[in-house]
Design a protein around this motif. Structure first.
Motif, PDB file in Angstrom:
ATOM      1  N   LEU A  43     -12.598 -84.058  32.219  1.00 49.95           N
ATOM      2  CA  LEU A  43     -13.840 -83.431  31.751  1.00 49.95           C
ATOM      3  C   LEU A  43     -13.998 -83.476  30.235  1.00 49.95           C
ATOM      4  CD1 LEU A  43     -14.329 -80.212  33.927  1.00 49.95           C
ATOM      5  CD2 LEU A  43     -15.836 -82.206  33.806  1.00 49.95           C
ATOM      6  N   PHE A  44     -12.891 -83.512  29.500  1.00 46.56           N
ATOM      7  CA  PHE A  44     -12.982 -83.457  28.042  1.00 46.56           C
ATOM      8  C   PHE A  44     -13.864 -84.556  27.455  1.00 46.56           C
ATOM      9  CE2 PHE A  44     -11.345 -85.089  23.974  1.00 46.56           C
ATOM     10  CZ  PHE A  44     -11.714 -84.039  23.158  1.00 46.56           C
ATOM     11  N   PRO A  45     -13.637 -85.848  27.788  1.00 45.94           N
ATOM     12  CA  PRO A  45     -14.515 -86.875  27.199  1.00 45.94           C
ATOM     13  C   PRO A  45     -15.974 -86.716  27.622  1.00 45.94           C
ATOM     14  CG  PRO A  45     -12.527 -87.862  28.119  1.00 45.94           C
ATOM     15  CD  PRO A  45     -12.589 -86.456  28.626  1.00 45.94           C
ATOM     16  N   VAL A  46     -16.198 -86.300  28.867  1.00 44.84           N
ATOM     17  CA  VAL A  46     -17.567 -86.138  29.368  1.00 44.84           C
ATOM     18  C   VAL A  46     -18.296 -85.046  28.600  1.00 44.84           C
ATOM     19  CG1 VAL A  46     -18.975 -85.537  31.380  1.00 44.84           C
ATOM     20  CG2 VAL A  46     -16.939 -86.963  31.670  1.00 44.84           C
ATOM     21  N   LEU A  47     -17.659 -83.884  28.478  1.00 39.71           N
ATOM     22  CA  LEU A  47     -18.281 -82.766  27.784  1.00 39.71           C
ATOM     23  C   LEU A  47     -18.375 -83.021  26.278  1.00 39.71           C
ATOM     24  CD1 LEU A  47     -16.628 -79.725  29.615  1.00 39.71           C
ATOM     25  CD2 LEU A  47     -18.868 -80.772  30.034  1.00 39.71           C
ATOM     26  N   ARG A  49     -18.974 -85.740  24.771  1.00 38.52           N
ATOM     27  CA  ARG A  49     -20.087 -86.648  24.456  1.00 38.52           C
ATOM     28  C   ARG A  49     -21.443 -86.068  24.829  1.00 38.52           C
ATOM     29  NH1 ARG A  49     -22.725 -91.650  26.237  1.00 38.52           N
ATOM     30  NH2 ARG A  49     -22.965 -92.967  24.392  1.00 38.52           N
ATOM     31  N   ARG A  50     -21.472 -85.172  25.811  1.00 36.65           N
ATOM     32  CA  ARG A  50     -22.759 -84.685  26.317  1.00 36.65           C
ATOM     33  C   ARG A  50     -23.131 -83.297  25.829  1.00 36.65           C
ATOM     34  NH1 ARG A  50     -24.461 -87.818  30.803  1.00 36.65           N
ATOM     35  NH2 ARG A  50     -22.948 -89.453  31.278  1.00 36.65           N
ATOM     36  N   THR A  51     -22.233 -82.608  25.146  1.00 41.13           N
ATOM     37  CA  THR A  51     -22.551 -81.263  24.662  1.00 41.13           C
ATOM     38  C   THR A  51     -22.323 -81.189  23.164  1.00 41.13           C
ATOM     39  OG1 THR A  51     -20.288 -80.469  25.086  1.00 41.13           O
ATOM     40  CG2 THR A  51     -21.892 -80.210  26.859  1.00 41.13           C
ATOM     41  N   ARG A  52     -23.093 -80.350  22.504  1.00 44.91           N
ATOM     42  CA  ARG A  52     -22.971 -80.197  21.058  1.00 44.91           C
ATOM     43  C   ARG A  52     -22.053 -79.046  20.659  1.00 44.91           C
ATOM     44  NH1 ARG A  52     -29.265 -80.995  18.974  1.00 44.91           N
ATOM     45  NH2 ARG A  52     -29.528 -83.149  19.742  1.00 44.91           N
ATOM     46  N   TRP A  53     -21.848 -78.102  21.574  1.00 50.10           N
ATOM     47  CA  TRP A  53     -21.065 -76.924  21.194  1.00 50.10           C
ATOM     48  C   TRP A  53     -19.589 -77.218  21.002  1.00 50.10           C
ATOM     49  CZ3 TRP A  53     -17.337 -75.739  24.799  1.00 50.10           C
ATOM     50  CH2 TRP A  53     -17.553 -76.223  26.107  1.00 50.10           C
ATOM     51  N   LEU A  54     -19.097 -78.359  21.507  1.00 53.28           N
ATOM     52  CA  LEU A  54     -17.691 -78.696  21.296  1.00 53.28           C
ATOM     53  C   LEU A  54     -17.441 -79.190  19.872  1.00 53.28           C
ATOM     54  CD1 LEU A  54     -16.590 -80.478  24.615  1.00 53.28           C
ATOM     55  CD2 LEU A  54     -15.827 -78.277  23.738  1.00 53.28           C
ATOM     56  N   HIS A  55     -18.441 -79.841  19.276  1.00 50.80           N
ATOM     57  CA  HIS A  55     -18.340 -80.356  17.912  1.00 50.80           C
ATOM     58  C   HIS A  55     -17.082 -81.218  17.736  1.00 50.80           C
ATOM     59  CE1 HIS A  55     -21.686 -77.850  16.711  1.00 50.80           C
ATOM     60  NE2 HIS A  55     -21.076 -76.777  17.185  1.00 50.80           N
ATOM     61  N   VAL A  56     -16.873 -82.153  18.648  1.00 52.83           N
ATOM     62  CA  VAL A  56     -15.703 -83.026  18.572  1.00 52.83           C
ATOM     63  C   VAL A  56     -15.972 -84.155  17.575  1.00 52.83           C
ATOM     64  CG1 VAL A  56     -14.205 -84.585  19.862  1.00 52.83           C
ATOM     65  CG2 VAL A  56     -15.084 -82.517  20.950  1.00 52.83           C
ATOM     66  N   PRO A  57     -15.126 -84.330  16.559  1.00 50.66           N
ATOM     67  CA  PRO A  57     -15.328 -85.426  15.599  1.00 50.66           C
ATOM     68  C   PRO A  57     -15.272 -86.776  16.305  1.00 50.66           C
ATOM     69  CG  PRO A  57     -13.716 -83.845  14.786  1.00 50.66           C
ATOM     70  CD  PRO A  57     -13.970 -83.499  16.222  1.00 50.66           C
ATOM     71  N   LYS A  58     -16.029 -87.735  15.806  1.00 49.14           N
ATOM     72  CA  LYS A  58     -16.091 -89.048  16.435  1.00 49.14           C
ATOM     73  C   LYS A  58     -14.714 -89.727  16.542  1.00 49.14           C
ATOM     74  CE  LYS A  58     -18.707 -93.372  16.439  1.00 49.14           C
ATOM     75  NZ  LYS A  58     -17.533 -94.228  16.664  1.00 49.14           N
ATOM     76  N   PRO A  59     -13.861 -89.663  15.499  1.00 51.88           N
ATOM     77  CA  PRO A  59     -12.539 -90.289  15.627  1.00 51.88           C
ATOM     78  C   PRO A  59     -11.715 -89.708  16.788  1.00 51.88           C
ATOM     79  CG  PRO A  59     -13.012 -89.847  13.329  1.00 51.88           C
ATOM     80  CD  PRO A  59     -14.081 -89.169  14.118  1.00 51.88           C
ATOM     81  N   VAL A  60     -11.851 -88.400  17.029  1.00 49.74           N
ATOM     82  CA  VAL A  60     -11.127 -87.770  18.138  1.00 49.74           C
ATOM     83  C   VAL A  60     -11.662 -88.273  19.476  1.00 49.74           C
ATOM     84  CG1 VAL A  60     -10.592 -85.585  19.287  1.00 49.74           C
ATOM     85  CG2 VAL A  60     -10.609 -85.719  16.789  1.00 49.74           C
ATOM     86  N   PHE A  61     -12.985 -88.358  19.569  1.00 55.35           N
ATOM     87  CA  PHE A  61     -13.572 -88.843  20.805  1.00 55.35           C
ATOM     88  C   PHE A  61     -13.208 -90.311  21.033  1.00 55.35           C
ATOM     89  CE2 PHE A  61     -17.020 -90.776  23.242  1.00 55.35           C
ATOM     90  CZ  PHE A  61     -16.982 -89.977  24.373  1.00 55.35           C
ATOM     91  N   ASP A  62     -13.232 -91.110  19.971  1.00 57.51           N
ATOM     92  CA  ASP A  62     -12.854 -92.519  20.095  1.00 57.51           C
ATOM     93  C   ASP A  62     -11.396 -92.654  20.526  1.00 57.51           C
ATOM     94  OD1 ASP A  62     -15.348 -93.400  19.411  1.00 57.51           O
ATOM     95  OD2 ASP A  62     -14.867 -93.730  17.292  1.00 57.51           O
ATOM     96  N   PHE A  63     -10.560 -91.741  20.019  1.00 60.98           N
ATOM     97  CA  PHE A  63      -9.151 -91.761  20.420  1.00 60.98           C
ATOM     98  C   PHE A  63      -9.026 -91.589  21.927  1.00 60.98           C
ATOM     99  CE2 PHE A  63      -5.398 -89.340  21.660  1.00 60.98           C
ATOM    100  CZ  PHE A  63      -4.385 -90.162  21.203  1.00 60.98           C
ATOM    101  N   ALA A  64      -9.720 -90.589  22.479  1.00 61.53           N
ATOM    102  CA  ALA A  64      -9.660 -90.350  23.925  1.00 61.53           C
ATOM    103  C   ALA A  64     -10.180 -91.550  24.704  1.00 61.53           C
ATOM    104  CB  ALA A  64     -10.470 -89.098  24.276  1.00 61.53           C
ATOM    105  N   LYS A  65     -11.233 -92.151  24.186  1.00 64.22           N
ATOM    106  CA  LYS A  65     -11.855 -93.295  24.858  1.00 64.22           C
ATOM    107  C   LYS A  65     -10.901 -94.487  24.941  1.00 64.22           C
ATOM    108  CE  LYS A  65     -15.637 -96.546  23.970  1.00 64.22           C
ATOM    109  NZ  LYS A  65     -16.760 -96.854  23.043  1.00 64.22           N
ATOM    110  N   TYR A  66     -10.341 -94.895  23.810  1.00 65.58           N
ATOM    111  CA  TYR A  66      -9.480 -96.081  23.795  1.00 65.58           C
ATOM    112  C   TYR A  66      -8.090 -95.777  24.356  1.00 65.58           C
ATOM    113  CZ  TYR A  66     -13.210 -97.994  20.950  1.00 65.58           C
ATOM    114  OH  TYR A  66     -14.444 -98.429  20.510  1.00 65.58           O
ATOM    115  N   PHE A  67      -7.605 -94.581  24.125  1.00 69.01           N
ATOM    116  CA  PHE A  67      -6.334 -94.157  24.712  1.00 69.01           C
ATOM    117  C   PHE A  67      -6.429 -94.248  26.235  1.00 69.01           C
ATOM    118  CE2 PHE A  67      -3.472 -90.966  26.462  1.00 69.01           C
ATOM    119  CZ  PHE A  67      -2.311 -91.129  25.726  1.00 69.01           C
ATOM    120  N   GLY A  68      -7.540 -93.777  26.793  1.00 70.79           N
ATOM    121  CA  GLY A  68      -7.727 -93.811  28.241  1.00 70.79           C
ATOM    122  C   GLY A  68      -7.770 -95.218  28.798  1.00 70.79           C
TER     123      GLY A  68
END
Length: 343
Positions: A43-47, A49-68
């Motif tokens: 759920l972490f990558p889904v939420l 990317r789709r919600t603003r309240w998490l305020h996840v920095p792009k490098p962190v999200f990219d990490f999850a994406k490519y790590f996965g």
């Protein structure tokens, strides 16, 4: 399994009733612990990317994406194909099973079967769009992917003409394209999740009755969480219309419950289910080999190729960004491969 019995000098148990019954309370608790880890990872990558309240920095999200992506590739070879070879090479099986490398053969069939299904899905979608007067490159997964392979489809057209044509196509049929694209994307994710579901159910059954429960339990907590990141990163990038947003969340939720369901089922049949039996070896070996082909195709084609080779964003990225993405992917692949030492 066979090697362990040989090392300990035990007699092979190829029948039923071979499951361990120790640590029953902890085995029950593992249902909920793995449920939380698996669901959170997916759920972490889904939420994010789709919600603003998490305020996840792009490098962190990219990490999850490519790590996965790296996790999925390692899972296909280390956690699926190797166990399939081991299961179909069990001494409990008839000698005819050793006359051909069935695990690799089934994996090969699986890869081409998924390829044919995806080709058929894209041809159906492209044909539907063509009848509406829209041209689109089936190798891309979004409206901006027409030039992913260069302008070879327009040998005499200039860059401006190609851009003008693409913009016109997108503006005239963007709603239709998104709906059609949603169908093909859902098919692709459904194929990936099908392979992961088979694998997750089987390891859940094994965890419920395995003698080395403590080691396997700890490893599977990380295994399922990392694999959840891989599934979640794929679900997060589904380009779906508003009415289909529930698909990504539902996919993450379904992944989260598969291993717990397998554990619960294994506990229910722990007095009769033996993961090393003849029947269990054949079933798990065949399903693992098929799942290996599914994840291998998805990891190399849908994730590796499209996220790097066919991605305009990645091709235009700086060397630092490219190295970061590749490093994240290699880290996920390496950690998942390392977990194969214990599970």
């Amino acid at each position: 399994m066979v090697a362990r019995h040989e090392a300990e000098g035990e007699e092979l148990n190829c029948g039923s009733g071979g499951g361990a019954d120790t640590y029953f309370g902890l085995r029950v608790a593992s249902i909920f612990i793995i449920l939380v880890g698996s669901t959170a990872g997916a759920l972490f990558p889904v939420l994010a990317r789709r919600t603003r309240w998490l305020h996840v920095p792009k490098p962190v999200f990219d990490f999850a994406k490519y790590f996965g992506s790296g996790v999925i590739i390692a899972t296909s070879l280390i956690h699926l194909l190797e166990p399939a070879v081991d299961a179909l090479g069990s001494e409990c099986l008839d000698a005819s099973w050793s006359e051909y490398p069935y695990a690799f053969g089934l994996c090969l069939v699986s890869i081409f079967a998924i390829f044919i299904v995806e080709v058929a899905a894209f041809r159906w979608g492209t044909s539907k769009l063509a009848r509406l007067g829209v041209q689109h490159d089936a190798h891309g997964h979004n409206a901006g992917a027409h030039s992913a392979h260069g302008p070879e489809g327009h040998p005499s057209a200039s860059t401006k003409e190609i851009k003008s044509e693409l913009d016109s196509d997108v503006e005239s049929a963007s709603d239709v394209y998104v709906l059609d694209n949603a169908a093909t994307q859902i098919i692709g994710v459904a194929i990936l999740e099908f392979g992961v579901f088979l694998h997750s159910i089987l390891i859940g059954l094994t965890l419920a009755v395995d003698e080395d429960f403590k080691i396997l339990f700890v490893v599977l907590v990380f295994h399922q969480t990392f694999e959840g990141l891989g599934i979640g990163s794929r679900l997060a990038f589904l380009n779906l219309p508003p009415g289909y947003n529930w698909v990504a969340i539902a996919g993450a939720g379904l992944y989260g419950i598969t291993t717990p369901v397998g554990i619960a089922a294994g506990l229910g049949v722990r007095t009769t289910y033996n993961p090393g039996s003849t029947t269990a070896s054949i079933v798990s070996g065949v399903l693992d080999a098929i799942s290996a082909g599914i994840l291998l195709y998805t990891g190399l084609v849908e994730l590796l190729a499209h996220e790097f080779l066919f991605s305009k964003e990645m091709m235009k990225a700086s060397n630092g960004q490219l190295c970061y993405a590749i490093g994240c992917m290699m880290l996920g692949c390496g950690l998942m491969a390392l977990l194969g030492k214990w599970a």
